[in-house]
Write a protein that holds these residues in place. Structure first.
Motif, PDB file in Angstrom:
ATOM      1  N   LEU A 179     -28.488  17.848   7.445  1.00 40.12           N
ATOM      2  CA  LEU A 179     -27.905  17.012   8.488  1.00 40.12           C
ATOM      3  C   LEU A 179     -26.775  16.129   7.970  1.00 40.12           C
ATOM      4  CD1 LEU A 179     -31.077  15.897  10.460  1.00 40.12           C
ATOM      5  CD2 LEU A 179     -29.406  17.612  11.080  1.00 40.12           C
ATOM      6  N   ALA A 180     -26.285  16.425   6.791  1.00 41.48           N
ATOM      7  CA  ALA A 180     -25.232  15.589   6.211  1.00 41.48           C
ATOM      8  C   ALA A 180     -23.892  15.962   6.825  1.00 41.48           C
ATOM      9  CB  ALA A 180     -25.195  15.767   4.701  1.00 41.48           C
ATOM     10  N   LEU A 181     -23.681  15.536   8.045  1.00 40.16           N
ATOM     11  CA  LEU A 181     -22.474  15.870   8.781  1.00 40.16           C
ATOM     12  C   LEU A 181     -21.702  14.606   9.036  1.00 40.16           C
ATOM     13  CD1 LEU A 181     -24.087  18.294  11.335  1.00 40.16           C
ATOM     14  CD2 LEU A 181     -23.117  18.796   9.118  1.00 40.16           C
ATOM     15  N   GLY A 182     -20.649  14.413   8.334  1.00 38.70           N
ATOM     16  CA  GLY A 182     -19.924  13.162   8.447  1.00 38.70           C
ATOM     17  C   GLY A 182     -18.629  13.286   9.196  1.00 38.70           C
ATOM     18  N   THR A 183     -17.786  12.289   9.053  1.00 36.80           N
ATOM     19  CA  THR A 183     -16.478  12.329   9.671  1.00 36.80           C
ATOM     20  C   THR A 183     -15.653  13.399   8.994  1.00 36.80           C
ATOM     21  OG1 THR A 183     -15.721  10.676   8.111  1.00 36.80           O
ATOM     22  CG2 THR A 183     -16.490   9.884  10.240  1.00 36.80           C
ATOM     23  N   LEU A 184     -14.568  13.817   9.614  1.00 33.69           N
ATOM     24  CA  LEU A 184     -13.736  14.871   9.062  1.00 33.69           C
ATOM     25  C   LEU A 184     -13.076  14.408   7.778  1.00 33.69           C
ATOM     26  CD1 LEU A 184     -12.068  16.163  12.321  1.00 33.69           C
ATOM     27  CD2 LEU A 184     -14.069  17.037  11.139  1.00 33.69           C
TER      28      LEU A 184
ATOM     29  N   LEU B 137     -22.961   4.554   4.534  1.00 34.27           N
ATOM     30  CA  LEU B 137     -22.558   5.957   4.455  1.00 34.27           C
ATOM     31  C   LEU B 137     -23.239   6.781   5.536  1.00 34.27           C
ATOM     32  CD1 LEU B 137     -21.032   8.203   2.941  1.00 34.27           C
ATOM     33  CD2 LEU B 137     -23.069   8.496   1.518  1.00 34.27           C
ATOM     34  N   VAL B 138     -24.540   6.560   5.697  1.00 31.54           N
ATOM     35  CA  VAL B 138     -25.280   7.300   6.719  1.00 31.54           C
ATOM     36  C   VAL B 138     -24.721   7.006   8.110  1.00 31.54           C
ATOM     37  CG1 VAL B 138     -27.518   7.575   7.839  1.00 31.54           C
ATOM     38  CG2 VAL B 138     -27.375   7.445   5.350  1.00 31.54           C
ATOM     39  N   ASP B 139     -24.529   5.724   8.384  1.00 34.19           N
ATOM     40  CA  ASP B 139     -24.092   5.311   9.718  1.00 34.19           C
ATOM     41  C   ASP B 139     -22.688   5.798  10.028  1.00 34.19           C
ATOM     42  OD1 ASP B 139     -24.941   3.976  12.056  1.00 34.19           O
ATOM     43  OD2 ASP B 139     -23.624   2.297  11.591  1.00 34.19           O
ATOM     44  N   ASN B 140     -21.806   5.780   9.034  1.00 31.86           N
ATOM     45  CA  ASN B 140     -20.410   6.135   9.269  1.00 31.86           C
ATOM     46  C   ASN B 140     -20.140   7.631   9.192  1.00 31.86           C
ATOM     47  OD1 ASN B 140     -19.806   3.430   9.557  1.00 31.86           O
ATOM     48  ND2 ASN B 140     -19.053   3.186   7.473  1.00 31.86           N
ATOM     49  N   LEU B 141     -20.842   8.323   8.307  1.00 24.94           N
ATOM     50  CA  LEU B 141     -20.513   9.716   8.056  1.00 24.94           C
ATOM     51  C   LEU B 141     -21.467  10.734   8.647  1.00 24.94           C
ATOM     52  CD1 LEU B 141     -19.242   9.664   4.353  1.00 24.94           C
ATOM     53  CD2 LEU B 141     -17.985   9.319   6.471  1.00 24.94           C
ATOM     54  N   ILE B 142     -22.732  10.367   8.775  1.00 25.34           N
ATOM     55  CA  ILE B 142     -23.729  11.360   9.203  1.00 25.34           C
ATOM     56  C   ILE B 142     -24.106  11.216  10.672  1.00 25.34           C
ATOM     57  CG2 ILE B 142     -26.052  12.252   8.800  1.00 25.34           C
ATOM     58  CD1 ILE B 142     -25.764  11.363   5.895  1.00 25.34           C
TER      59      ILE B 142
ATOM     60  N   TYR C 257     -32.723   9.735   6.158  1.00 26.87           N
ATOM     61  CA  TYR C 257     -31.522  10.149   5.441  1.00 26.87           C
ATOM     62  C   TYR C 257     -31.204   9.189   4.303  1.00 26.87           C
ATOM     63  CZ  TYR C 257     -30.984  12.308  10.066  1.00 26.87           C
ATOM     64  OH  TYR C 257     -31.179  12.961  11.242  1.00 26.87           O
ATOM     65  N   ALA C 258     -31.279   7.893   4.601  1.00 23.30           N
ATOM     66  CA  ALA C 258     -30.933   6.882   3.603  1.00 23.30           C
ATOM     67  C   ALA C 258     -31.867   6.968   2.399  1.00 23.30           C
ATOM     68  CB  ALA C 258     -30.983   5.494   4.224  1.00 23.30           C
ATOM     69  N   GLY C 259     -33.134   7.240   2.646  1.00 27.09           N
ATOM     70  CA  GLY C 259     -34.089   7.333   1.557  1.00 27.09           C
ATOM     71  C   GLY C 259     -33.831   8.512   0.640  1.00 27.09           C
ATOM     72  N   ALA C 260     -33.139   9.541   1.150  1.00 23.17           N
ATOM     73  CA  ALA C 260     -32.849  10.723   0.345  1.00 23.17           C
ATOM     74  C   ALA C 260     -31.513  10.644  -0.371  1.00 23.17           C
ATOM     75  CB  ALA C 260     -32.876  11.963   1.236  1.00 23.17           C
ATOM     76  N   LEU C 261     -30.581   9.877   0.162  1.00 24.22           N
ATOM     77  CA  LEU C 261     -29.233   9.865  -0.413  1.00 24.22           C
ATOM     78  C   LEU C 261     -29.216   9.475  -1.885  1.00 24.22           C
ATOM     79  CD1 LEU C 261     -26.782   8.490   2.299  1.00 24.22           C
ATOM     80  CD2 LEU C 261     -26.520  10.560   0.932  1.00 24.22           C
ATOM     81  N   SER C 262     -29.976   8.466  -2.251  1.00 22.42           N
ATOM     82  CA  SER C 262     -29.965   8.009  -3.642  1.00 22.42           C
ATOM     83  C   SER C 262     -30.630   9.010  -4.578  1.00 22.42           C
ATOM     84  CB  SER C 262     -30.664   6.654  -3.765  1.00 22.42           C
ATOM     85  OG  SER C 262     -32.027   6.755  -3.414  1.00 22.42           O
ATOM     86  N   GLN C 263     -31.304  10.033  -4.015  1.00 20.79           N
ATOM     87  CA  GLN C 263     -31.988  11.037  -4.818  1.00 20.79           C
ATOM     88  C   GLN C 263     -31.137  12.282  -5.057  1.00 20.79           C
ATOM     89  OE1 GLN C 263     -34.897  10.241  -6.047  1.00 20.79           O
ATOM     90  NE2 GLN C 263     -35.293   8.430  -4.809  1.00 20.79           N
ATOM     91  N   VAL C 264     -29.969  12.365  -4.432  1.00 16.55           N
ATOM     92  CA  VAL C 264     -29.129  13.549  -4.570  1.00 16.55           C
ATOM     93  C   VAL C 264     -28.671  13.689  -6.011  1.00 16.55           C
ATOM     94  CG1 VAL C 264     -26.920  14.594  -3.925  1.00 16.55           C
ATOM     95  CG2 VAL C 264     -28.376  13.558  -2.186  1.00 16.55           C
ATOM     96  N   GLY C 265     -28.833  14.906  -6.558  1.00 14.63           N
ATOM     97  CA  GLY C 265     -28.431  15.156  -7.932  1.00 14.63           C
ATOM     98  C   GLY C 265     -27.660  16.448  -8.061  1.00 14.63           C
ATOM     99  N   ASP C 266     -28.243  17.408  -8.779  1.00 16.15           N
ATOM    100  CA  ASP C 266     -27.538  18.656  -9.091  1.00 16.15           C
ATOM    101  C   ASP C 266     -27.923  19.809  -8.176  1.00 16.15           C
ATOM    102  OD1 ASP C 266     -26.267  17.380 -11.196  1.00 16.15           O
ATOM    103  OD2 ASP C 266     -27.899  17.842 -12.587  1.00 16.15           O
ATOM    104  N   GLN C 267     -28.390  19.517  -6.991  1.00 16.70           N
ATOM    105  CA  GLN C 267     -28.727  20.582  -6.065  1.00 16.70           C
ATOM    106  C   GLN C 267     -27.465  21.366  -5.676  1.00 16.70           C
ATOM    107  OE1 GLN C 267     -29.416  17.324  -5.405  1.00 16.70           O
ATOM    108  NE2 GLN C 267     -31.555  17.324  -6.049  1.00 16.70           N
TER     109      GLN C 267
ATOM    110  N   VAL D 120     -20.002  14.736   1.968  1.00 15.74           N
ATOM    111  CA  VAL D 120     -21.031  13.701   1.940  1.00 15.74           C
ATOM    112  C   VAL D 120     -21.872  13.790   0.666  1.00 15.74           C
ATOM    113  CG1 VAL D 120     -23.107  12.853   3.093  1.00 15.74           C
ATOM    114  CG2 VAL D 120     -21.121  13.538   4.444  1.00 15.74           C
ATOM    115  N   LEU D 121     -22.265  14.995   0.285  1.00 15.16           N
ATOM    116  CA  LEU D 121     -23.073  15.149  -0.917  1.00 15.16           C
ATOM    117  C   LEU D 121     -22.300  14.745  -2.166  1.00 15.16           C
ATOM    118  CD1 LEU D 121     -24.947  18.487  -0.169  1.00 15.16           C
ATOM    119  CD2 LEU D 121     -25.768  16.143   0.087  1.00 15.16           C
ATOM    120  N   ASP D 122     -21.016  15.083  -2.213  1.00 14.73           N
ATOM    121  CA  ASP D 122     -20.199  14.667  -3.358  1.00 14.73           C
ATOM    122  C   ASP D 122     -20.112  13.148  -3.448  1.00 14.73           C
ATOM    123  OD1 ASP D 122     -19.758  17.265  -4.106  1.00 14.73           O
ATOM    124  OD2 ASP D 122     -17.773  17.421  -3.170  1.00 14.73           O
TER     125      ASP D 122
END
Length: 216
Positions: free
Chosen positions: A13-18, A62-67, A108-118, A41-43
């Motif tokens: 669901l990481a769909l942000g602004t263009l 980030l979640v509020d503005n981009l996703i 979403y917010a709880g997962a963002l800080s966990q993003v790594g090398d996926q 968003v993931l980057d």
């Protein structure tokens, strides 16, 4: 597995602004648009020091503005409530949509800080020409895990571009998952009871200490 599920759910669901200088949504195929924005968003989540440190305000920003702007929460809520949506007043519909939106924001917010090398690998889009509702599929590859996690999300075309309204992670659809618990809450306390339950849960989530950026 809990952290993995959140990571995949976020990615789906990481769909942000263009992206900067990007064409209008209507000029891109849904899978092309979503792939580009998802990776943006993931980057950002991987490189933003405040997000990696668990800065809750930055993560929520980030979640509020981009996703969130690219998810149709009203449609998601309507489909989740089913027949109860038709029985709800306009005010109740607005309130339950607001609380459901907040609940998903914390997810979403709880997962963002966990993003790594996926690694996210998109599959070819299978859709009829001119289709206004499609399913976009991709796999999430985890480091040191040979089994990819399959993700599917449903998007449909609106005057404002393509929007997400449902997602499937590990064979489980978001709407179907919440539909059962929402129905149980409504059976016990009506629409107002559901709103109260969601509101209290959001308050508890807001009071939790920030993430430290480390997987658990």
């Amino acid at each position: 597995m809990k952290i993995l599920t959140k990571l995949v759910f976020l990615a789906s669901l990481a769909l942000g602004t263009l992206a900067f200088a990007a064409p209008a949504p209507s000029e891109e195929a849904p899978d092309v648009l979503i792939k580009r924005i998802t990776m943006e968003v993931l980057d950002t989540a991987r490189t933003d020091k405040a997000i990696k440190a668990g800065d809750r305000r930055r993560i929520h920003q980030l979640v509020d503005n981009l996703i969130l702007p690219h998810i149709d929460f009203e449609r998601t809520t309507e489909l989740t409530l089913g027949r109860h949506w038709r029985e709800a007043t306009p005010q109740q519909r607005a309130q339950v949509t607001k609380e459901f939106r907040a609940l998903l924001m914390y997810t979403y917010a709880g997962a963002l800080s966990q993003v790594g090398d996926q690694k996210v690998v998109f599959r070819p889009l299978r859709a009829e020409p001119g289709a206004t509702e499609v399913e976009v599929r991709f796999d999430v590859l985890q480091p040191r895990n040979p089994d990819p996690v399959q993700v599917t999300y449903r998007v449909y075309k609106t005057p404002d571009g393509w929007k997400v309204y449902d997602v499937n992670v590990l064979g489980v659809w978001l709407i179907e998952t919440y539909k059962e618990s929402f129905s149980a809450e409504i059976a016990n306390g009506g629409i107002d009871g559901l709103i109260h339950t969601l509101s209290e849960k959001n308050k508890r989530l807001a009071a939790q200490p920030p993430q430290d950026g480390k997987a658990s």
